[in-house]
Motif scaffolding. Structure first.
Motif, PDB file in Angstrom:
ATOM      1  N   LEU A 181      15.548  30.819 -13.756  1.00 55.45           N
ATOM      2  CA  LEU A 181      15.627  29.475 -14.328  1.00 55.45           C
ATOM      3  C   LEU A 181      17.067  29.187 -14.773  1.00 55.45           C
ATOM      4  N   ASP A 182      17.674  30.196 -15.420  1.00 54.42           N
ATOM      5  CA  ASP A 182      19.064  30.030 -15.853  1.00 54.42           C
ATOM      6  C   ASP A 182      19.982  29.823 -14.645  1.00 54.42           C
ATOM      7  N   ARG A 183      19.776  30.572 -13.582  1.00 58.40           N
ATOM      8  CA  ARG A 183      20.580  30.417 -12.371  1.00 58.40           C
ATOM      9  C   ARG A 183      20.386  29.026 -11.764  1.00 58.40           C
ATOM     10  N   GLU A 184      19.137  28.603 -11.758  1.00 59.19           N
ATOM     11  CA  GLU A 184      18.825  27.273 -11.206  1.00 59.19           C
ATOM     12  C   GLU A 184      19.521  26.199 -12.039  1.00 59.19           C
ATOM     13  N   GLN A 185      19.427  26.356 -13.343  1.00 62.59           N
ATOM     14  CA  GLN A 185      20.086  25.377 -14.224  1.00 62.59           C
ATOM     15  C   GLN A 185      21.604  25.432 -14.035  1.00 62.59           C
ATOM     16  N   GLN A 186      22.123  26.669 -13.876  1.00 68.67           N
ATOM     17  CA  GLN A 186      23.566  26.815 -13.662  1.00 68.67           C
ATOM     18  C   GLN A 186      23.966  26.141 -12.359  1.00 68.67           C
ATOM     19  N   ARG A 187      23.183  26.297 -11.322  1.00 69.38           N
ATOM     20  CA  ARG A 187      23.464  25.652 -10.047  1.00 69.38           C
ATOM     21  C   ARG A 187      23.450  24.132 -10.193  1.00 69.38           C
ATOM     22  N   GLU A 188      22.425  23.666 -10.905  1.00 67.12           N
ATOM     23  CA  GLU A 188      22.322  22.220 -11.106  1.00 67.12           C
ATOM     24  C   GLU A 188      23.549  21.696 -11.870  1.00 67.12           C
ATOM     25  N   LYS A 189      23.959  22.469 -12.857  1.00 69.01           N
ATOM     26  CA  LYS A 189      25.133  22.069 -13.628  1.00 69.01           C
ATOM     27  C   LYS A 189      26.367  22.062 -12.730  1.00 69.01           C
ATOM     28  N   GLU A 190      26.491  23.111 -11.906  1.00 74.84           N
ATOM     29  CA  GLU A 190      27.639  23.175 -11.005  1.00 74.84           C
ATOM     30  C   GLU A 190      27.618  22.012 -10.004  1.00 74.84           C
ATOM     31  N   LEU A 191      26.419  21.705  -9.492  1.00 71.60           N
ATOM     32  CA  LEU A 191      26.299  20.587  -8.559  1.00 71.60           C
ATOM     33  C   LEU A 191      26.683  19.282  -9.274  1.00 71.60           C
ATOM     34  N   GLU A 192      26.219  19.149 -10.454  1.00 69.46           N
ATOM     35  CA  GLU A 192      26.531  17.940 -11.239  1.00 69.46           C
ATOM     36  C   GLU A 192      28.033  17.879 -11.507  1.00 69.46           C
ATOM     37  N   ARG A 193      28.601  18.977 -11.812  1.00 69.42           N
ATOM     38  CA  ARG A 193      30.022  19.036 -12.097  1.00 69.42           C
ATOM     39  C   ARG A 193      30.822  18.721 -10.832  1.00 69.42           C
ATOM     40  N   GLU A 194      30.367  19.296  -9.721  1.00 65.26           N
ATOM     41  CA  GLU A 194      31.039  19.002  -8.469  1.00 65.26           C
ATOM     42  C   GLU A 194      30.955  17.522  -8.145  1.00 65.26           C
ATOM     43  N   LYS A 195      29.802  16.958  -8.424  1.00 60.94           N
ATOM     44  CA  LYS A 195      29.656  15.520  -8.169  1.00 60.94           C
ATOM     45  C   LYS A 195      30.656  14.747  -9.016  1.00 60.94           C
ATOM     46  N   GLN A 196      30.780  15.204 -10.211  1.00 58.67           N
ATOM     47  CA  GLN A 196      31.698  14.492 -11.089  1.00 58.67           C
ATOM     48  C   GLN A 196      33.147  14.728 -10.675  1.00 58.67           C
ATOM     49  N   LEU A 197      33.396  15.919 -10.189  1.00 58.77           N
ATOM     50  CA  LEU A 197      34.756  16.228  -9.779  1.00 58.77           C
ATOM     51  C   LEU A 197      35.110  15.642  -8.391  1.00 58.77           C
ATOM     52  N   THR A 198      34.112  15.362  -7.681  1.00 57.99           N
ATOM     53  CA  THR A 198      34.345  14.831  -6.347  1.00 57.99           C
ATOM     54  C   THR A 198      35.054  13.487  -6.497  1.00 57.99           C
ATOM     55  N   ALA A 199      36.003  13.301  -5.617  1.00 57.34           N
ATOM     56  CA  ALA A 199      36.780  12.065  -5.717  1.00 57.34           C
ATOM     57  C   ALA A 199      35.888  10.891  -5.376  1.00 57.34           C
ATOM     58  N   LYS A 200      36.022   9.919  -6.210  1.00 59.36           N
ATOM     59  CA  LYS A 200      35.232   8.709  -5.993  1.00 59.36           C
ATOM     60  C   LYS A 200      36.193   7.612  -5.542  1.00 59.36           C
ATOM     61  N   PRO A 201      35.780   6.918  -4.613  1.00 56.53           N
ATOM     62  CA  PRO A 201      36.661   5.814  -4.235  1.00 56.53           C
ATOM     63  C   PRO A 201      36.711   4.780  -5.393  1.00 56.53           C
ATOM     64  N   ALA A 202      37.837   4.269  -5.549  1.00 54.51           N
ATOM     65  CA  ALA A 202      38.013   3.353  -6.661  1.00 54.51           C
ATOM     66  C   ALA A 202      37.320   2.059  -6.347  1.00 54.51           C
ATOM     67  N   ARG A 203      36.911   1.475  -7.308  1.00 50.12           N
ATOM     68  CA  ARG A 203      36.206   0.227  -7.107  1.00 50.12           C
ATOM     69  C   ARG A 203      37.232  -0.895  -6.945  1.00 50.12           C
ATOM     70  N   ARG A 204      36.976  -1.657  -6.074  1.00 50.23           N
ATOM     71  CA  ARG A 204      37.930  -2.762  -5.838  1.00 50.23           C
ATOM     72  C   ARG A 204      37.398  -3.961  -6.569  1.00 50.23           C
ATOM     73  N   THR A 205      38.199  -4.500  -7.192  1.00 49.14           N
ATOM     74  CA  THR A 205      37.800  -5.675  -7.927  1.00 49.14           C
ATOM     75  C   THR A 205      38.319  -6.934  -7.339  1.00 49.14           C
TER      76      THR A 205
END
Length: 167
Positions: free
Chosen positions: A143-167
């Motif tokens: 469960l801890d590993r699964e949660q750690q993976r989820e956290k890492e995935l979430e972190r990667e998502k956050q770290l992943t470059a997002k295209p800037a929003r054009r206004t």
């Protein structure tokens, strides 16, 4: 047998004719009977009674002694039978003692088996608890590993470059 009965038997034996001699039978005393003087019957009876009275007390004592001996033998045989039965009882008691000692031996074996079973039950209970704890620990780790993976995935998502929003 009384004296008179014995005397009567003697007289009957004397009165009965002896075996008749055949022509081929020759007696060495042939003709001697005529040579003997006649014996007085009263004298024979008195001599017979005297002889009987002389030996009869000894014979009666012997008879009573034999009866007493026979009675003593009967008592001895009965006593011997009782002793034999006592020995048989002793043998049966020895057999019973052997059975009791065998029963005690098997009782001790049963007690040892019961103790071993209780010890094995305790060990299996401890092993089951340990297995349960290990399973819970593994599940928690998973469960801890699964949660750690989820956290890492979430972190990667956050770290992943997002295209800037054009206004």
């Amino acid at each position: 047998m009384s004296v008179t009965e014995w005397a009567e038997e003697k007289e009957a034996a004397a009165a009965s004719p002896a075996r008749s001699l055949g022509p081929s039978d020759v007696s060495p005393d042939e003709g001697v009977v005529e040579d003997l003087p006649l014996i007085d019957e009263k004298a024979v009876e008195q001599l017979t009674e005297g002889l009987i009275s002389h030996y009869l007390p000894d014979l009666q004592r012997s008879k009573s002694a034999l009866q007493e001996l026979t009675q003593n033998q009967v008592v001895l045989l009965e006593t011997l039978e009782q002793e034999i039965s006592k020995f048989k009882e002793c043998n049966s008691i020895l057999d019973i003692n052997a059975l009791f000692s065998e029963a005690k031996h098997y009782h001790n074996k049963l007690v040892n088996i019961r103790n071993e079973m209780m010890m094995l039950h305790e060990k299996t209970s401890k092993l089951k608890k340990r297995a349960l704890k290990l399973q819970q620990k593994r599940q928690k780790e998973e469960l801890d590993r699964e949660q750690q993976r989820e956290k890492e995935l979430e972190r990667e998502k956050q770290l992943t470059a997002k295209p800037a929003r054009r206004t």
